[in-house]
Write an enzyme that holds these catalytic residues in place. Structure first.
Site, short mmCIF file in Angstrom:
data_model
loop_
_atom_site.label_atom_id
_atom_site.label_comp_id
_atom_site.label_asym_id
_atom_site.label_seq_id
_atom_site.Cartn_x
_atom_site.Cartn_y
_atom_site.Cartn_z
N TRP A 330 -6.89 -5.26 30.26
CA TRP A 330 -7.34 -5.69 31.59
C TRP A 330 -8.52 -6.65 31.50
O TRP A 330 -8.84 -7.35 32.44
CB TRP A 330 -7.69 -4.47 32.45
CG TRP A 330 -8.97 -3.75 32.06
CD1 TRP A 330 -9.31 -3.33 30.80
CD2 TRP A 330 -10.06 -3.38 32.90
NE1 TRP A 330 -10.53 -2.70 30.81
CE2 TRP A 330 -11.02 -2.71 32.09
CE3 TRP A 330 -10.33 -3.52 34.25
CZ2 TRP A 330 -12.21 -2.21 32.60
CZ3 TRP A 330 -11.53 -3.01 34.75
CH2 TRP A 330 -12.45 -2.37 33.93
N ASP A 331 -9.16 -6.66 30.32
CA ASP A 331 -10.29 -7.55 30.08
C ASP A 331 -9.99 -8.97 30.56
O ASP A 331 -10.86 -9.66 31.09
CB ASP A 331 -10.59 -7.65 28.57
CG ASP A 331 -10.83 -6.30 27.90
OD1 ASP A 331 -10.23 -5.32 28.32
OD2 ASP A 331 -11.59 -6.27 26.92
N GLU A 474 -13.58 5.66 30.44
CA GLU A 474 -12.51 6.34 29.70
C GLU A 474 -12.93 7.72 29.17
O GLU A 474 -12.14 8.40 28.53
CB GLU A 474 -12.05 5.45 28.54
CG GLU A 474 -11.35 4.20 29.05
CD GLU A 474 -11.06 3.16 27.98
OE1 GLU A 474 -11.80 3.14 26.97
OE2 GLU A 474 -10.12 2.38 28.15
N GLN A 589 -18.56 3.21 30.91
CA GLN A 589 -18.83 1.84 31.38
C GLN A 589 -18.72 1.80 32.91
O GLN A 589 -18.28 2.76 33.54
CB GLN A 589 -17.85 0.87 30.77
CG GLN A 589 -16.41 1.12 31.13
CD GLN A 589 -15.50 0.00 30.64
OE1 GLN A 589 -15.85 -1.16 30.70
NE2 GLN A 589 -14.32 0.35 30.17
O1 IFM Z 1 -10.37 -2.77 27.90
C1 IFM Z 1 -11.46 -2.24 27.21
C2 IFM Z 1 -11.73 -0.87 27.77
O2 IFM Z 1 -12.09 -0.93 29.12
C3 IFM Z 1 -12.83 -0.19 27.00
N1 IFM Z 1 -12.53 -0.15 25.60
C4 IFM Z 1 -12.30 -1.48 25.03
C5 IFM Z 1 -11.16 -2.17 25.75
C6 IFM Z 1 -10.93 -3.57 25.15
O3 IFM Z 1 -12.04 -4.37 25.32
#
Ligand code: IFM
Length: 767
Positions: A330-331, A474, A589
């Site tokens: 999703w980045d 997460e 996050q």
């Molecule tokens: O997409 C991210 C996720 O939100 C957190 N862990 C790393 C992933 C890739 O950057």
């Protein structure tokens, strides 16, 4: 004063960590491939990587990952029989530089051996004009006459994390061109590398020992004379639609480049880069540190941007190697896309086409992932087909060495909404509905269909709910009514409805064809209902805080420091069932705050402030995505110094290498394009205060203390604007080629902008 258009280092120490870091920081890329910032003489031990975009492979049951091509950038020199390496003891001086203006990597190393010195210089670029092409200029000069051998060609010793992906490489020589061919392990995709040199000294012999296809050039170097040659290499794969066989195409490409010559190849490359910077550079007056880091971030985004027509996207670690499976997360939609949408929509199109291309993969995932899911459930970690590369046990436990069950793949359902929102943003900001007709509308409707199949209707409450998910945080898995996820689901229904309305009005035949194609007519009323009845957690009437998910407020109180103090292993994972954060309010996050940033105009400043103040102390910022979301929201309620701190943290993440390299025991070091996107977003949309929607562009500047002015370019609905913001005025310079008048809102006042007529508006910066 710092050179604001390059980075340099004299460091040449070996060691895994330094090599890895420099390899990331000094990488070059051109969307087709990357080349890590390693040195000419390096091999797989030093993590040389020539990573190809969009071509993946799997060996056995190991992770699928992008394919690294045989290394055609290889050159090794020996002086009077002694091999030279920047990691050896003969180094007297070393300097390497990455030039931002044209993505050229250059190095100079002085070696001393038995009373003689040899100065080696090289510079390389991956052509921005011809994506399959890499070019190197290489020179040596000895202070005393010496016997020098230069071995240059294609190194077939490939650095792979989970390879070998090209198990049986064949090495040939066709006239003066070296050729290496291989076939991927899983789906027999051909990868072909050709290399030619332009050279006018020494005697040349062909060597194939050590799994390398090389030419050895022997010369008696005269004292003080510089010997320069050029290397041209081309990489072709089955993904290249060339009319001729791939070897012929690769050979022809290097012959053509050689015939053109180094200066001409460089000239074309430079011209492309000049065009990129012309539209994408952002200038900050008064703050060189921020300027430098921001420009570096923009360079990274431009280098990783997909080749026109490729329908590729940008992986979470860009083209810096195979880390994170080269997967797209999703980045891209949430953190990188804003940069492309506002400056370089042609690249935004490719990013969105990638999601259209992988729609079938998303449909397969929905059909197989859960009970009765339908529509498009996009891969959490997406590769070329859109099938999910994320495993059910995606994090390694450093204590036991076993893999931990994580639900990123099956429960991080916000990904589909992120895609739908991005698709609609493209339409809103460009005004171009061709992408909707090309498949974008189908993506949106299939995402809405997925959420409808995922949602529960609670009869007693008379509402839909999205249950059993993971939000961006997460560390808390399988939660109900996650504010971020439910919000993007609700948005997806709204966007699906708006898409149908738009097509009905403007493209009724296309709409009918689409509704028939995916047999969805009968489901449309449900989307209207779900848009109205889907529950999204609201701000608490007293505090204004939005509960991240049902029951979050009941979790244990802890500080990030307390949690970290309890860690027994430096890489232990804080989530996944038994992690230290699971029973606490500590989040990985930005989650609610990411939602407030995504829907910037929906919430009042008071609500933003209340949530920011509540969640920030509880956020570990364990992901490179987090700090920019907090910076963005902090700007909105005037906490500019804090925002600036998080802006810089994001902007310098790769330069300073302050990031986690392990998730559990899984290595994930590489570059951070989402942070690069977050950097641009914070500078232009945050401090610059740009907010565009389908109706207009608004600019509400909140320059941080140090910045005297901020200058950038915007593309909005096909027209271009140069903007200069100072502490008291905004000057808008609409391009002469603009097709119409626009009215921009500057701090609430309308600024009428006719093509080619600059407008300056005075304003008072909001407190
Ligand atoms: O997409 C991210 C996720 O939100 C957190 N862990 C790393 C992933 C890739 O950057």
């Amino acid at each position: 004063m710092k050179n604001l258009w390059s980075i340099s280092t004299n460091e040449f120490a070996g060691g895994k960590e330094s090599l890895m870091r420099r390899g990331n920081v000094y990488q070059i890329a051109n969307g087709y491939m990357g080349y890590r910032g390693t040195l000419d003489e390096f091999g797989p031990e030093e993590s040389v990587g020539s990573t190809l975009a969009g071509i993946f492979d799997r060996v056995g049951s190991a992770w699928r990952e992008p394919v690294n091509a045989p290394n055609a950038g290889f050159t090794r020199v020996s002086l009077d029989g002694a091999e030279l390496s920047a990691l050896g003891r003969k180094v007297r001086h070393h300097e390497q530089t990455l030039h931002f203006a044209n993505a050229v990597f250059a190095r100079e190393t002085v070696f001393a051996s038995r009373g003689k010195t040899l100065t080696l210089k090289s510079s390389r670029f991956l052509s921005a004009a011809t994506p399959n092409l890499g070019v190197v200029q290489f020179s040596i000069r000895c202070d005393k006459a010496a016997a020098v051998t230069i071995r240059t060609g294609i190194d077939c010793n490939i650095w792979d994390l989970n390879g070998p992906h090209l198990p049986q490489l064949t090495a040939e020589k066709h006239g003066s061109v070296l050729l290496v061919q291989g076939v991927t392990n899983e789906s027999a995709k051909r990868v072909v590398v050709a290399e030619a040199v332009g050279l006018d000294f020494g005697t040349e012999t062909h060597e194939t020992q050590g799994h390398r296809n090389l030419r050895a050039i022997r010369l008696h170097a005269e004292a003080g004379k510089t010997y320069t040659f050029h290397k041209y290499y081309a990489v072709f794969t089955d993904h290249d639609a060339v009319g001729t066989p791939l070897p012929a195409a690769a050979i022809e490409a290097v012959r053509q480049a050689r015939a053109l010559g180094y200066q001409a190849c460089l000239g074309k490359h430079n011209a492309e880069w000049a065009r990129k910077w012309e539209r994408c550079d952002v200038r900050i007056e008064g703050d060189d540190e921020a300027q430098h880091a921001l420009r570096y971030s923009i360079l990274q985004l431009l280098m990783a941007a997909p080749v026109q027509g490729s329908a590729n996207s940008i992986p979470a670690r860009a083209l810096s190697g195979q880390v994170y499976k080269g997967a797209i997360f999703w980045d891209t939609e949430m953190y990188m896309l804003p940069f492309f949408l506002h400056t370089y929509p042609e690249k935004a199109v490719e990013l969105m086409r990638y999601r259209i291309k992988t729609l079938d993969g998303a449909r397969r995932k929905a059909a197989t992932e859960g009970p009765g899911y339908r529509g498009a459930f996009y891969a959490w970690e997406s590769q070329e087909t859109g099938d999910d590369a994320c495993t059910y046990f995606n994090v390694g436990d450093p204590f036991t060495g076993r893999d931990l069950r994580t639900h990123f793949r099956d429960k991080q359902v916000h990904i589909s909404g992120d895609v739908a929102i991005a698709m609609w943003e493209y339409f809103k900001l460009t005004g171009d509905d061709s992408l909707l007709l090309e498949g974008g509308a189908e993506v949106i409707l299939e995402c809405a269909r997925f959420y409808y199949s995922y949602a529960y209707f609670k009869r007693d409450k008379g509402r839909y709910e999205i249950l059993d998910v993971i939000g961006p945080d997460e560390y808390h898995e399988r939660v109900n009514n996650n504010a971020f996820t439910s919000t993007v689901a609700k948005e997806t229904f709204a966007i699906a409805n708006a898409t149908v309305d738009h097509l009905r009005k403007n493209h009724p035949k296309a709409l009918q064809a689409l509704l028939r194609k995916i047999d969805i007519q009968g489901e449309l009323p449900r989307f209207r209902e779900a848009e109205n009845l889907l529950y999204v957690p609201a701000p608490d009437p007293q505090t204004g805080v939005i509960e991240q998910f049902d029951g979050y407020f009941q979790l244990g109180d802890a500080t990030v420091e307390e949690l970290k103090a309890k860690m027994v292993h430096p890489n232990e994972y804080l989530g996944a069932g038994q992690g230290l954060a699971v029973a606490t309010k500590i989040i990985k996050q930005a989650d609610v705050v990411a939602m407030l940033n995504l829907l910037r105009t929906r919430f009042s400043t008071e609500i933003k402030k209340a949530n920011w103040e509540y969640y920030e102390p509880r956020t570990e910022h364990g992901s490179s995505l987090s700090a920019s979301a907090y910076a963005m929201v902090a700007i909105e309620f005037g906490k500019l110094d804090f925002a600036y701190k998080y802006f810089l943290k994001t902007a310098k993440i790769d330069l300073e290498a302050k990031y986690k390299v392990y998730v559990g025991n899984i290595f994930m070091g590489g570059s951070h394009p989402a942070a690069n996107g977050g950097t641009w977003m914070t500078a232009v949309l945050g401090f610059g205060g740009v907010q565009a929607d389908e109706n207009r562009v608004a600019i509400n500047p909140r320059l941080c203390r140090k910045w005297k002015s901020l200058q950038f370019q915007l593309v909005y609905q096909g027209d271009g604007f140069k903007i200069k913001i100072t502490k008291t005025s905004v000057t808008i310079n609409p391009a002469r080629t603009n097709t119409r008048k626009h009215t921009l809102l500057v701090a609430g006042s309308p600024a009428k902008c006719s093509p080619g007529k600059p407008v300056t508006v005075k304003y008072r910066q909001a407190k």
